[in-house]
Scaffold this motif. Structure first.
Motif, short mmCIF file in Angstrom:
data_model
loop_
_atom_site.label_atom_id
_atom_site.label_comp_id
_atom_site.label_asym_id
_atom_site.label_seq_id
_atom_site.Cartn_x
_atom_site.Cartn_y
_atom_site.Cartn_z
N MET A 1 0.93 -1.23 0.33
CA MET A 1 -0.10 0.44 0.22
C MET A 1 0.48 1.51 -0.13
O MET A 1 1.93 1.42 0.99
N PHE A 2 0.55 2.08 -0.52
CA PHE A 2 1.20 3.36 -0.89
C PHE A 2 0.91 4.49 -0.25
O PHE A 2 -0.27 4.81 0.93
N ASP A 3 1.76 5.67 0.13
CA ASP A 3 0.68 7.06 1.23
C ASP A 3 -0.33 7.33 1.01
O ASP A 3 -1.01 7.65 1.38
N LEU A 4 0.09 7.85 -1.21
CA LEU A 4 -0.74 8.57 -1.52
C LEU A 4 -1.11 7.83 -3.16
O LEU A 4 -0.28 7.66 -3.58
N ILE A 5 -2.02 8.08 -3.24
CA ILE A 5 -2.19 7.64 -4.85
C ILE A 5 -2.59 9.47 -5.72
O ILE A 5 -3.79 8.91 -5.54
N VAL A 6 -2.19 9.60 -5.95
CA VAL A 6 -2.72 10.47 -7.12
C VAL A 6 -3.49 9.46 -8.53
O VAL A 6 -2.58 9.28 -9.73
N ARG A 7 -4.91 10.10 -8.95
CA ARG A 7 -5.13 9.72 -10.13
C ARG A 7 -5.72 10.62 -11.30
O ARG A 7 -6.06 11.30 -11.03
N GLN A 8 -4.92 9.56 -12.56
CA GLN A 8 -5.94 10.72 -13.85
C GLN A 8 -5.29 11.80 -13.67
O GLN A 8 -6.07 12.92 -14.19
N ILE A 30 4.64 5.85 -11.41
CA ILE A 30 3.95 6.34 -13.03
C ILE A 30 3.53 5.89 -13.96
O ILE A 30 4.10 5.89 -14.14
N ALA A 31 2.25 5.51 -13.81
CA ALA A 31 1.72 4.42 -15.15
C ALA A 31 0.47 5.06 -15.70
O ALA A 31 -0.77 5.56 -14.38
N PRO A 32 -0.32 4.84 -16.28
CA PRO A 32 -1.39 4.51 -16.36
C PRO A 32 -2.79 4.36 -15.73
O PRO A 32 -3.41 5.29 -15.59
N THR A 33 -2.31 3.26 -15.64
CA THR A 33 -3.57 2.56 -13.93
C THR A 33 -2.71 1.73 -12.98
O THR A 33 -1.36 0.98 -13.67
N ILE A 34 -2.82 2.58 -11.99
CA ILE A 34 -1.44 1.23 -10.53
C ILE A 34 -3.13 1.03 -10.24
O ILE A 34 -3.94 1.12 -9.50
N ALA A 35 -3.02 -0.37 -9.80
CA ALA A 35 -3.73 -0.96 -9.45
C ALA A 35 -3.67 -1.16 -7.79
O ALA A 35 -4.60 -1.28 -7.43
N ALA A 36 -2.69 -0.99 -7.23
CA ALA A 36 -2.28 -1.24 -5.75
C ALA A 36 -3.33 -0.07 -4.98
O ALA A 36 -3.97 1.13 -5.49
N THR A 37 -3.59 0.04 -3.93
CA THR A 37 -3.64 1.08 -2.89
C THR A 37 -3.43 1.78 -2.10
O THR A 37 -1.97 1.00 -2.17
N ALA A 38 -3.38 3.17 -1.78
CA ALA A 38 -3.13 3.84 -0.87
C ALA A 38 -4.02 4.61 0.41
O ALA A 38 -4.86 3.80 0.55
N GLN A 39 -2.92 4.81 1.44
CA GLN A 39 -3.81 5.51 2.76
C GLN A 39 -4.98 6.89 2.27
O GLN A 39 -5.70 6.61 2.58
N ARG A 40 -4.26 7.29 1.04
CA ARG A 40 -5.15 8.58 0.63
C ARG A 40 -5.32 8.60 -1.07
O ARG A 40 -3.63 8.15 -1.60
N GLU A 41 -5.85 9.04 -1.32
CA GLU A 41 -6.30 9.08 -2.81
C GLU A 41 -6.73 10.18 -3.81
O GLU A 41 -8.07 10.29 -2.92
N ILE A 42 -6.43 10.50 -4.16
CA ILE A 42 -7.34 11.81 -4.64
C ILE A 42 -7.21 11.89 -7.20
O ILE A 42 -6.58 11.39 -6.89
N ASP A 43 -8.63 12.10 -6.90
CA ASP A 43 -8.80 11.92 -8.43
C ASP A 43 -8.58 13.11 -8.91
O ASP A 43 -9.57 14.34 -8.60
N ALA A 44 -7.76 13.25 -9.28
CA ALA A 44 -7.58 14.77 -9.99
C ALA A 44 -8.39 15.05 -11.20
O ALA A 44 -8.98 16.35 -12.03
N ARG A 45 -8.93 13.75 -11.91
CA ARG A 45 -9.92 13.94 -13.23
C ARG A 45 -9.49 14.51 -13.96
O ARG A 45 -10.51 15.46 -15.38
N GLY A 46 -8.17 14.51 -14.32
CA GLY A 46 -7.72 14.74 -16.02
C GLY A 46 -7.75 16.18 -15.77
O GLY A 46 -7.08 17.19 -16.61
N ARG A 47 -7.17 16.55 -14.80
CA ARG A 47 -6.26 17.95 -14.17
C ARG A 47 -4.99 17.91 -14.38
O ARG A 47 -4.71 16.41 -14.62
N LEU A 48 -4.63 19.11 -15.25
CA LEU A 48 -2.75 19.34 -14.59
C LEU A 48 -2.31 19.17 -13.36
O LEU A 48 -2.95 19.85 -12.29
#
Ligand code: FE2
Length: 425
Positions: A1-8, A30-48
């Motif tokens: 499990m990662f500390d943080l994943i910023v998605r998309q 950094i990858a198109p999809t990271i299957a693992a989970t994290a303590q906190r996730e942020i969905d950037a929704r295609g933002r910069l």
């Protein structure tokens, strides 16, 4: 499990959104999809998602200093600003200065500006601002990279105390050697100050960052001396010329000779569009000069050009909230740099280019680098500059240190309500 994943996350240089996984303060993957989970996730929704903003030219000892002070800069001119600063300096207290610096840094963090090079006036015999900002540098180290420049505001040779004071400031731990050759008594003394300060930098193994030719005088050519002394002292790549506004007014033929010299010295150049748009050209009637240095020509010569904020609510500039997107926005207008590649270049001038000037290690969104980044409102650098929206998440060493909701307005049209965020269809 990662500390943080910023998605998309939309990343400059990637052709599809990516997930960014952070572990122990670093970017682990950094990858198109990271299957693992994290303590906190942020969905950037295609933002910069950008590396943090870097302000390579600031004055933290003066910032916010009009609060509770007896008067303001009524005319808005540079000359009244300098006079006001002299009047205000004796009224400073260490506690107030620290309070103002920390308040400003809370704004910087909220704006995603996580590295700042600030000049600090060394002409006060007590070196109060130096002591305070050294404390602030340590206290805020977990959040912001601060570099201090020993700045002899009243002239390195013109102020009889400045030579010794500047060396004392360096002994105390100030990082970079400053100067102000155009404010010395004569052109010759300006050149002599550059010679002495570059030799000092060579002796001490330090970088140099001078206020240079902040003037509308086309014959203010200290930048030529700065480049020549950089070469003579072997300081290639370690010297920055800040402001350089006289280059705007110089003879075009002379500039064609000057630019290759700056490239030979591997100089870094800093343009401060917000402040110099306000301060320069004040003696002009019409047409009025813009007073910004020749950014396009410097870039074309291969010189590392950065944009700085310079001031936020101080004797020289009444506005600002330490938002580097505002700086880039003004740069696009004032420098006539509204081409697609040019706007992207000015985004780099408030991120990766100043990071290079400051010599920041582990900067940039790349595996193995520090997990420092900002989620922006907007899909790409141009939209981020256009919207100048809230920084949705500011991440330092894998931890979210500031966050905000996107700016959205509710528009009521009769029975209907629309949510408007100014994004393009
Ligand atoms: Fe400045």
């Amino acid at each position: 499990m990662f500390d943080l994943i910023v998605r998309q996350a939309n990343l400059v240089g990637h052709n599809q959104p990516c997930d960014i996984a952070c572990q122990a303060g670093r970017i682990a993957s950094i990858a198109p999809t990271i299957a693992a989970t994290a303590q906190r996730e942020i969905d950037a929704r295609g933002r910069l998602v950008s590396p943090p903003f870097v302000d390579v030219h600031f004055h933290m000892d003066a910032t916010l200093c009009l609060h509770g002070q007896p008067r303001r800069n009524e005319s808005g001119t540079l000359l009244e600003g300098i006079a006001l600063w002299s009047d205000l300096k004796p009224l400073q207290s260490a506690d107030k200065l620290k309070e103002r610096a920390l308040k400003l840094l809370s704004w910087s963090i909220a704006r995603g500006t996580l590295a700042i090079r600030t000049h600090v006036d060394v002409c006060d015999p007590e070196l109060m601002a130096v002591q305070v900002l050294l404390e602030v540098r340590e206290q805020m180290k977990p959040y912001v990279d601060l570099q201090l420049v020993a700045f002899p505001q009243d002239g390195y040779l013109r102020d009889p105390k400045a030579t010794a004071q500047l060396k004392r400031a360096l002994d105390l731990g100030v990082d970079v050697i400053g100067g102000i050759p155009h404010f010395e008594r004569t052109m010759a003394e300006g050149a002599e100050s550059i010679r002495q300060l570059c030799e000092l930098a060579a002796q001490r193994g330090l970088q140099v960052d001078m206020h240079c030719d902040e003037s509308d005088d086309p014959l203010s050519r200290h930048i030529e001396t700065l480049a020549a002394e950089t070469c003579r002292c072997g300081l290639h790549g370690r010297v920055t010329g800040s402001h350089l506004t006289s280059m705007h007014s110089m003879d075009n033929y002379y500039v064609t000779k000057l630019l290759p010299l700056l490239a030979e010295a591997e100089l870094h150049a800093v343009c401060n569009p917000l402040v110099n748009m306000v301060l320069q050209g004040r003696q002009d009637t019409y047409p009025k000069r813009r007073g910004l240095t020749r950014v396009k020509e410097l870039l074309a010569q291969g010189i590392n050009v950065c944009l700085g904020h310079d001031d936020v609510v101080d004797p020289w500039y009444p506005l600002g909230s330490h938002d580097m997107l505002e700086v880039a926005h003004m740069g696009i207008h004032a420098l006539h740099m509204s081409g697609i590649a040019e706007m992207n270049e000015l985004f780099a001038a408030v991120t990766s280019r100043p990071a290079q000037t400051m010599g920041l290690n582990g900067y940039g969104i790349k595996e193995g680098n520090s997990a420092d980044m900002v989620v922006l409102q907007g899909r790409d650098p141009i939209e981020a500059i256009r919207l100048r929206g809230p920084r949705l998440a500011v991440i330092r060493r894998g931890e979210v240190i500031a966050e905000a909701a996107p700016a959205v307005s509710s528009v009521h049209l009769g029975e209907q309500t629309q949510q408007v965020d100014f994004s393009l269809p």
